[in-house]
Write a protein that holds these residues in place. Structure first.
Motif, PDB file in Angstrom:
ATOM      1  N   ARG A  40      10.524  42.056 -58.005  1.00  0.00           N
ATOM      2  CA  ARG A  40      11.463  41.319 -57.674  1.00  0.00           C
ATOM      3  C   ARG A  40      12.337  40.911 -59.111  1.00  0.00           C
ATOM      4  O   ARG A  40      13.745  40.907 -58.978  1.00  0.00           O
ATOM      5  N   SER A  41      11.804  40.386 -59.981  1.00  0.00           N
ATOM      6  CA  SER A  41      12.362  39.923 -61.087  1.00  0.00           C
ATOM      7  C   SER A  41      11.571  40.196 -62.520  1.00  0.00           C
ATOM      8  O   SER A  41      10.637  39.184 -62.874  1.00  0.00           O
ATOM      9  N   TYR A  87      13.910  35.212 -53.423  1.00  0.00           N
ATOM     10  CA  TYR A  87      13.587  36.546 -52.849  1.00  0.00           C
ATOM     11  C   TYR A  87      13.037  36.566 -51.539  1.00  0.00           C
ATOM     12  O   TYR A  87      11.701  36.889 -51.481  1.00  0.00           O
ATOM     13  N   ASP A  89      12.867  38.629 -49.376  1.00  0.00           N
ATOM     14  CA  ASP A  89      12.235  39.990 -48.946  1.00  0.00           C
ATOM     15  C   ASP A  89      10.980  40.199 -49.630  1.00  0.00           C
ATOM     16  O   ASP A  89      10.156  40.964 -49.131  1.00  0.00           O
ATOM     17  N   ALA A  90      10.486  39.329 -50.492  1.00  0.00           N
ATOM     18  CA  ALA A  90       9.102  39.382 -51.159  1.00  0.00           C
ATOM     19  C   ALA A  90       7.990  38.722 -50.150  1.00  0.00           C
ATOM     20  O   ALA A  90       6.757  38.786 -50.594  1.00  0.00           O
TER      21      ALA A  90
END
Length: 156
Positions: A40-41, A87, A89-90
């Motif tokens: 994600r990051s 996030y 979606d995580a």
């Protein structure tokens, strides 16, 4: 996800992460969580990795480890809630990873203890703070029924 579901997932993840610190499962749990973050990051990855390692150093068995665990659980719950807010979606991946982390932790915490006693031997064992005492002395023997006509009298 609702705020309540995010909080529950964050607490579950935080508890699992901190429980794994200072165990044989730590490397697998750490790497699994970092993989979720990295996807994600990537820029957060190094900072999160450093926080995890610093936290793990605080919970080595000894003075203050339990107090450190309690504080770290709260810290990681907040970190995971913030991560999921940015996030969302995580969430599904974090939930699946938390299940895998719990399985790795359970496998690492499994203990097998084998003790043998022979004859009239006794085994005294301590496992996870619990004491177990086994004696191979069979105690008094039950009477053996007589053979022949005396057996009928014995059974009546």
């Amino acid at each position: 996800m609702t705020q309540q579901e995010i909080a529950a997932l964050a607490m579950s993840g935080a508890t699992t992460i901190v429980a794994a610190m200072a165990t044989d499962a730590w490397a697998a749990v750490r790497d699994g969580f970092l993989a979720v973050v990295r996807r994600r990051s990537p820029e957060l990855h190094a900072g999160i990795e450093a926080q995890l390692d610093d936290g793990a150093a605080l919970v080595v068995p000894g003075q203050g480890a339990e107090a450190a665990r309690r504080l770290l659980i709260r810290q990681w719950q907040l970190e995971l809630e913030r991560f999921l807010a940015v996030y969302p979606d995580a969430a599904e991946e974090l939930a699946a990873q938390t299940d895998r982390m719990r399985a790795a932790l359970a496998a690492a915490q499994q203990h097998n203890l084998h003790n043998n006693a022979h004859g009239h031997g006794t085994v005294n064992a301590v496992q996870d703070g619990n004491q177990y005492n086994f004696s191979m002395d069979s105690g008094p023997r039950l009477p053996v029924p007589p053979a022949g006509p005396a057996r009928q009298e014995w059974e009546d």
